[in-house]
Design an enzyme around this catalytic site. Structure first.
Site, PDB file in Angstrom:
ATOM      1  N   HIS A  94       6.677 -26.957  -1.328  1.00 49.75           N
ATOM      2  CA  HIS A  94       6.012 -28.025  -2.082  1.00 49.75           C
ATOM      3  C   HIS A  94       4.835 -27.500  -2.894  1.00 49.75           C
ATOM      4  O   HIS A  94       4.001 -28.274  -3.352  1.00 49.75           O
ATOM      5  CB  HIS A  94       5.597 -29.139  -1.115  1.00 49.75           C
ATOM      6  CG  HIS A  94       6.793 -29.801  -0.514  1.00 49.75           C
ATOM      7  ND1 HIS A  94       7.272 -31.007  -0.956  1.00 49.75           N
ATOM      8  CD2 HIS A  94       7.656 -29.373   0.446  1.00 49.75           C
ATOM      9  CE1 HIS A  94       8.375 -31.312  -0.265  1.00 49.75           C
ATOM     10  NE2 HIS A  94       8.623 -30.333   0.584  1.00 49.75           N
TER      11      HIS A  94
ATOM     12  N   GLU B 220       0.826  -1.205   0.000  1.00 52.90           N
ATOM     13  CA  GLU B 220       0.000   0.000   0.000  1.00 52.90           C
ATOM     14  C   GLU B 220       0.867   1.265   0.000  1.00 52.90           C
ATOM     15  O   GLU B 220       0.439   2.320  -0.450  1.00 52.90           O
ATOM     16  CB  GLU B 220      -0.929  -0.011   1.236  1.00 52.90           C
ATOM     17  CG  GLU B 220      -2.264   0.653   0.998  1.00 52.90           C
ATOM     18  CD  GLU B 220      -3.301   0.309   2.058  1.00 52.90           C
ATOM     19  OE1 GLU B 220      -4.343  -0.253   1.712  1.00 52.90           O
ATOM     20  OE2 GLU B 220      -3.067   0.609   3.244  1.00 52.90           O
TER      21      GLU B 220
ATOM     22  N   LYS C 243     -14.305   0.822  -3.635  1.00 45.27           N
ATOM     23  CA  LYS C 243     -15.379   1.300  -2.740  1.00 45.27           C
ATOM     24  C   LYS C 243     -16.431   2.030  -3.545  1.00 45.27           C
ATOM     25  O   LYS C 243     -17.633   1.833  -3.355  1.00 45.27           O
ATOM     26  CB  LYS C 243     -14.815   2.249  -1.668  1.00 45.27           C
ATOM     27  CG  LYS C 243     -13.886   1.594  -0.688  1.00 45.27           C
ATOM     28  CD  LYS C 243     -13.500   2.589   0.397  1.00 45.27           C
ATOM     29  CE  LYS C 243     -12.352   2.070   1.232  1.00 45.27           C
ATOM     30  NZ  LYS C 243     -11.779   3.072   2.117  1.00 45.27           N
TER      31      LYS C 243
HETATM   32  O1  PA5 Z   1      -3.242   1.725   6.013  1.00 47.16           O
HETATM   33  C1  PA5 Z   1      -4.346   2.160   5.810  1.00 47.16           C
HETATM   34  O2  PA5 Z   1      -4.583   3.375   5.855  1.00 47.16           O
HETATM   35  C2  PA5 Z   1      -5.535   1.270   5.514  1.00 47.16           C
HETATM   36  O3  PA5 Z   1      -5.180  -0.046   5.377  1.00 47.16           O
HETATM   37  C3  PA5 Z   1      -6.561   1.342   6.619  1.00 47.16           C
HETATM   38  O4  PA5 Z   1      -5.968   0.911   7.808  1.00 47.16           O
HETATM   39  C4  PA5 Z   1      -7.774   0.479   6.315  1.00 47.16           C
HETATM   40  O5  PA5 Z   1      -8.292   0.837   5.067  1.00 47.16           O
HETATM   41  C5  PA5 Z   1      -8.841   0.644   7.386  1.00 47.16           C
HETATM   42  O6  PA5 Z   1      -9.232   1.973   7.488  1.00 47.16           O
HETATM   43  P1  PA5 Z   1      -9.968   2.528   8.753  1.00 47.16           P
HETATM   44  O7  PA5 Z   1      -9.091   2.283   9.948  1.00 47.16           O
HETATM   45  O8  PA5 Z   1     -10.172   3.970   8.478  1.00 47.16           O
HETATM   46  O9  PA5 Z   1     -11.268   1.783   8.897  1.00 47.16           O
END
Ligand code: PA5
Length: 449
Positions: A311, A290, A425
């Site tokens: 494996h 990310e 989303k």
């Molecule tokens: O690293 C990030 O920002 C994301 O992975 C969030 O943690 C994830 O989308 C969850 O978001 P939130 O904590 O706002 O529900």
């Protein structure tokens, strides 16, 4: 006290040391930019000095909250969250737990289970079915407070908890972790009077395991959050911007990754030889995927659990497309001793191992595999971890976080945003006819004709 260590010896045959060290100045500058908060995404750099700046008050508050729930002798504690709001605690809890804790049970700590990380109806049905017969409480974690998956799970579990214990007791069994001001969860927590912890504004989800986001669940599982933080503080010092490249593991790892990437090694595989680290790799994949995967750039982070995956994926790694490199998490000392027994008949032919520790066999599998993969054209980075405990997990977490920031800056991306996550989303809301998405709903329905 020993620190985790980094070995790049098996990279130099693919990318000369001089090429990796060519990133010295860039990695040091990136580290300085992180510490001085002058680089991209600099409003999300609260985690850089977070370990050292977690106050005694906050740690004590988390411990007090955990103790208050622990006196209830809960059987199950549910952690509701997705992405950075659950992977860190899941990683640490799995790494430290007995592999069969769910079946053996424990008198000291409840079983920790997770929700809100998927939208599987079967998963939620089966979880509620379990909780129906158990004494339980939960924490709901969402920085934005508006993420659909955990909000949906919490809506269901909140009603179950209230039905089971009554509204008043239910509100004492819910811990909210969210933004200081914004979001539906903050509003709900305030109205319902839940004990609430704040995720600092300048700490993004995937960098938040050392905040209440991770620490509450880890504490509830019975692990020592102070040791985890201590390990992170020591790594924070070891990777500080005042520590030059030659001594700075995070700068060296970031340099090696970028040098490999530039030489065509586009996929990094985090390798473990202990299944307890499976979810540590999931946490790491989110952190790097990310943070770096944007602007049509970035190393693709993947993972394997060896020997199991030798494996299944071993063939590809040995002889498939040569775009891979491995980063091996090597645990030096295991917790328990199991010796291979002598067998008179020796029908399996394993008497040559009799008297040896199983870990010695595992270590030879690790060494043999590394040599084979290097011979097959897969560079091998090795990170040695003295022991799998809270302290060294704290070190590893901070090491990977700061190295990720440095690596992302060398790659010239903003490692602290995730604009691409919004696309699915938008489509999901359009397909579900969420109010406010009328135009998108119409457009997506037309595409599906
Ligand atoms: O690293 C990030 O920002 C994301 O992975 C969030 O943690 C994830 O989308 C969850 O978001 P939130 O904590 O706002 O529900």
């Amino acid at each position: 006290m020993k620190n985790i260590s980094l070995n790049l010896k098996n990279v130099y045959g693919f990318v000369p040391k001089a090429k990796i060290d060519g990133f010295k100045l860039q990695s040091e500058a990136a580290n300085l930019a992180l510490h001085k908060k002058t680089g991209k995404g600099n409003d999300f750099l609260g985690w850089v000095d977070l370990p050292g700046s977690i106050g005694e008050y906050e740690l004590a508050d988390i411990e007090k909250t955990v103790q208050k729930l622990q006196v209830k002798h809960l059987e199950v504690f549910v952690v509701i969250g997705i992405g950075g709001s659950y992977l860190g605690s899941k990683a640490v809890i799995d790494a430290l737990s007995d592999s069969f804790a769910a079946i053996k049970g424990s008198f000291e700590a409840p079983l920790i289970v997770f929700a809100g990380q998927n939208i599987s109806e079967d998963y939620l049905f089966e979880l509620r079915d379990l909780l129906d017969t158990k004494d339980w409480a939960c924490t709901v974690i969402s920085k934005s407070g508006t993420t659909t998956e955990p909000a949906l799970a919490f809506r269901l579990l909140k009603q179950d908890l209230e039905e089971k214990y009554g509204i008043d007791e239910a509100s004492k069994r819910i811990i909210a972790v969210t933004d200081a001001e914004r979001g539906a969860l903050k509003k709900l927590a305030k109205e319902e009077g839940y004990k609430t912890f704040i995720i600092p504004d300048d700490v993004g989800g995937r960098y938040s395991v050392l905040t209440p986001v991770g620490l509450i669940a880890i504490g509830m599982a019975g692990f020592n959050i102070r040791e985890l933080v201590k390990g992170a503080i020591d790594m924070e010092k070891a990777c500080d911007s005042s520590v030059p490249y030659e001594q700075n593991l995070a700068c060296q790892y970031a340099a090696a990754r970028n040098a490999l990437y530039q030489s065509g090694k586009k996929i990094e595989i985090l390798v473990n030889y202990n299944p307890k680290l499976h979810f540590f790799a999931e946490w790491w994949k989110q952190l790097y995927g990310e943070s770096e995967g944007k602007d049509n750039k970035g190393i693709y982070p993947s993972s394997v659990d060896f020997s199991s995956d030798l494996h299944s994926m071993g063939q590809y790694i040995q002889e498939g497309e040569r775009t891979l490199f491995e980063t091996v998490l090597s645990i030096e000392e295991v917790d328990n001793e199991v010796l291979v027994p002598e067998d008179e008949a020796d029908l399996d032919g394993l008497n040559f191992l009799a008297g040896k520790r199983v870990d010695e066999v595992n270590k030879m599998a690790e060494l043999g595999t590394s040599i084979a993969h290097v011979d097959g054209g897969v560079p091998n980075i090795r990170i040695s971890v003295p022991k799998l405990n809270e302290y060294y997990l704290g070190q590893l977490i901070y090491f990977f976080e700061i190295a990720c920031g440095i690596s992302g800056y060398i790659l010239d991306v903003n490692p602290f945003d995730q604009p691409g996550v919004e696309s699915y989303k938008k489509n999901m809301f359009a397909l579900l006819n969420k109010p406010g998405f009328e135009k998108e709903s119409k457009a997506i329905q037309e595409r599906l004709q």
